[in-house]
Design a protein around this motif. Sequence first.
Motif, PDB file in Angstrom:
ATOM      1  N   GLY A 125     -39.341  46.868  50.645  1.00  0.00           N
ATOM      2  CA  GLY A 125     -39.360  48.242  52.060  1.00  0.00           C
ATOM      3  C   GLY A 125     -39.475  49.392  51.122  1.00  0.00           C
ATOM      4  O   GLY A 125     -39.228  50.777  51.634  1.00  0.00           O
ATOM      5  N   ILE A 126     -40.121  49.411  49.842  1.00  0.00           N
ATOM      6  CA  ILE A 126     -40.526  50.672  48.839  1.00  0.00           C
ATOM      7  C   ILE A 126     -41.647  50.900  49.886  1.00  0.00           C
ATOM      8  O   ILE A 126     -42.073  51.444  50.747  1.00  0.00           O
ATOM      9  N   THR A 127     -41.903  52.684  50.044  1.00  0.00           N
ATOM     10  CA  THR A 127     -42.450  53.465  50.460  1.00  0.00           C
ATOM     11  C   THR A 127     -43.269  53.989  49.281  1.00  0.00           C
ATOM     12  O   THR A 127     -43.445  54.387  48.076  1.00  0.00           O
ATOM     13  N   GLY A 128     -44.950  53.920  49.911  1.00  0.00           N
ATOM     14  CA  GLY A 128     -45.558  54.187  49.173  1.00  0.00           C
ATOM     15  C   GLY A 128     -46.731  52.884  48.002  1.00  0.00           C
ATOM     16  O   GLY A 128     -46.044  52.316  48.125  1.00  0.00           O
ATOM     17  N   SER A 129     -48.168  53.527  47.181  1.00  0.00           N
ATOM     18  CA  SER A 129     -48.256  52.299  46.423  1.00  0.00           C
ATOM     19  C   SER A 129     -47.880  51.762  45.475  1.00  0.00           C
ATOM     20  O   SER A 129     -48.425  50.993  45.348  1.00  0.00           O
ATOM     21  N   ILE A 130     -46.367  52.784  45.092  1.00  0.00           N
ATOM     22  CA  ILE A 130     -46.010  51.906  43.889  1.00  0.00           C
ATOM     23  C   ILE A 130     -45.522  50.844  44.253  1.00  0.00           C
ATOM     24  O   ILE A 130     -45.023  49.680  43.950  1.00  0.00           O
ATOM     25  N   GLY A 131     -45.794  50.247  45.412  1.00  0.00           N
ATOM     26  CA  GLY A 131     -45.304  48.518  46.345  1.00  0.00           C
ATOM     27  C   GLY A 131     -45.730  47.763  46.210  1.00  0.00           C
ATOM     28  O   GLY A 131     -46.014  46.831  46.119  1.00  0.00           O
ATOM     29  N   LEU A 132     -47.601  48.063  45.242  1.00  0.00           N
ATOM     30  CA  LEU A 132     -47.903  47.186  45.203  1.00  0.00           C
ATOM     31  C   LEU A 132     -48.369  45.911  44.128  1.00  0.00           C
ATOM     32  O   LEU A 132     -47.984  45.262  44.028  1.00  0.00           O
ATOM     33  N   ALA A 133     -47.500  45.796  43.150  1.00  0.00           N
ATOM     34  CA  ALA A 133     -47.640  45.675  41.814  1.00  0.00           C
ATOM     35  C   ALA A 133     -45.866  44.304  42.241  1.00  0.00           C
ATOM     36  O   ALA A 133     -46.417  42.733  42.053  1.00  0.00           O
ATOM     37  N   PRO A 134     -45.029  44.996  42.817  1.00  0.00           N
ATOM     38  CA  PRO A 134     -44.029  44.252  42.746  1.00  0.00           C
ATOM     39  C   PRO A 134     -44.865  42.897  44.220  1.00  0.00           C
ATOM     40  O   PRO A 134     -44.731  41.612  44.443  1.00  0.00           O
ATOM     41  N   THR A 135     -45.260  43.584  45.327  1.00  0.00           N
ATOM     42  CA  THR A 135     -46.159  43.006  46.270  1.00  0.00           C
ATOM     43  C   THR A 135     -47.019  41.788  45.811  1.00  0.00           C
ATOM     44  O   THR A 135     -46.709  40.691  46.106  1.00  0.00           O
ATOM     45  N   LEU A 136     -47.754  42.636  44.664  1.00  0.00           N
ATOM     46  CA  LEU A 136     -48.186  41.162  44.017  1.00  0.00           C
ATOM     47  C   LEU A 136     -47.586  39.561  42.944  1.00  0.00           C
ATOM     48  O   LEU A 136     -47.792  38.746  43.272  1.00  0.00           O
ATOM     49  N   ASN A 149     -43.660  47.904  53.013  1.00  0.00           N
ATOM     50  CA  ASN A 149     -45.187  48.429  52.609  1.00  0.00           C
ATOM     51  C   ASN A 149     -46.327  48.236  52.893  1.00  0.00           C
ATOM     52  O   ASN A 149     -46.624  47.713  51.760  1.00  0.00           O
ATOM     53  N   LYS A 150     -46.535  48.305  53.715  1.00  0.00           N
ATOM     54  CA  LYS A 150     -47.891  48.804  54.398  1.00  0.00           C
ATOM     55  C   LYS A 150     -48.641  49.448  53.352  1.00  0.00           C
ATOM     56  O   LYS A 150     -50.545  48.835  53.311  1.00  0.00           O
ATOM     57  N   GLU A 151     -47.999  50.558  52.319  1.00  0.00           N
ATOM     58  CA  GLU A 151     -49.646  51.070  50.977  1.00  0.00           C
ATOM     59  C   GLU A 151     -50.079  50.185  50.327  1.00  0.00           C
ATOM     60  O   GLU A 151     -50.827  50.114  49.313  1.00  0.00           O
ATOM     61  N   SER A 152     -49.111  49.281  49.765  1.00  0.00           N
ATOM     62  CA  SER A 152     -49.502  47.863  48.768  1.00  0.00           C
ATOM     63  C   SER A 152     -50.696  47.363  49.232  1.00  0.00           C
ATOM     64  O   SER A 152     -51.700  46.766  48.367  1.00  0.00           O
ATOM     65  N   LEU A 153     -50.685  46.845  50.051  1.00  0.00           N
ATOM     66  CA  LEU A 153     -52.089  45.834  51.492  1.00  0.00           C
ATOM     67  C   LEU A 153     -53.595  46.308  50.785  1.00  0.00           C
ATOM     68  O   LEU A 153     -54.403  46.422  51.183  1.00  0.00           O
TER      69      LEU A 153
END
Length: 423
Positions: A125-136, A149-153
């Motif tokens: 539920g992080i906001t922004g592209s900083i959520g990419l690393a946790p997503t991966l 966190n749509k930005e990570s995708l």
Amino acid sequence: MTETLADPHLRFEAATAASGTPRDIVILGSTGSIGTQAIDVVLRNPDRFRVTGLSAAGGRVGLLAEQAHTLRVRTVAVAQADKVPALREALAARYGQGEPLPEILAGPDAATELAASECHSVLNGITGSIGLAPTLAALKAGRVLVLANKESLIVGGPLVREVAAPGQIVPVDSEHSALFQALLGGARREVRKLVVTASGGPFRGRTRQELTDVTPEQALAHPTWDMGPVVTINSATLVNKGLEVIEAHLLFDIPFERIDVVVHPQSYIHSMVEFTDGSTLAQASPPDMRMPISLGLGWPERVPDAAPGCDWTKAATWEFLPLDDEAFPSVGLARHVGGLGGTAPAVFNAANEECVAAFLQRKLPFNGIVDTVADVVAEHGTPARGTRLTVADVLEAEAWARSRARELAARAAHATAIPEARV
């Protein structure tokens, strides 16, 4: 059927506890809008869910400590390392003497480390592209990714596709959750188009000229949803809807020309799927994010009474209106960016975040947000085809886009009178 990242027909088998025990959940961005509503779902369903870890940026350590104590989590992660002393103090004030305090992870990689910890599902539920690393990290660790966190995708689409197993992602955005559910009505080959609904934001019906003097206070007054400032401004410009079109393309592997956007002010129909026989399936529920959050956490089972349903005993009228592309060019720009691929979506997203910040600081007019983003995207140009995207590529493109957006916003501020708040 072609397998997709978020295929409701598939069940990703994550490691899970024995039958009858609660499902272990990690919540990233726990003090934000999505995180706090997810915790509400968990607290009302202790037999189904158990939170093992929480992460937050660090701006609300008191709330983070309260959440950690209430949920009895193993680990708390905070992105701002200088907040650790205040967090320790807040935790100590809530835990009784002799009670063990949770482990604390700190720094910019703390959420990423937590995302890979032992659990069944990770709610990002992080906001922004900083959520990419946790997503991966969550995907690589074999967790079910409950994605808000749509930005990570969007910024790392090829990277996410490379590591995600089919069906490993369950979307939380109300629009994509609706599509996810409606797609159960047929096979992928039977899908004619996806129809993403938009509330229209606070300025639905205004012309581009009428948007010239919009203030931050007006843009933050969303008529339907209670969201953070960045997402609320994105909803006002409809950039959020453009991002959702890119996300729908990546999640469900449907071409951009078969993804439509329609304005639905009441926000009861969250999105629709049209099938090749002419039928359309729509998912309807009152605007309450606890419903898609609970579906993501509990999938493939639904959580009873997660949120109120529609009251069909009362008369109601629902409207569907075409999108005004002239007043709100962001959706068309997003389609263009999504078609370019590569680092273009990262440039689009990063430039927008900077322009939103400039608007909130009264350094850029409302219409200047998307206009400036379009200029940055144009300068970035067309990505080289056939080049494998890396995280370093994304970070470099974002850094350039942020810098360039700030330069262009500063230039616009000198040339434009920014409206003050109206009393």
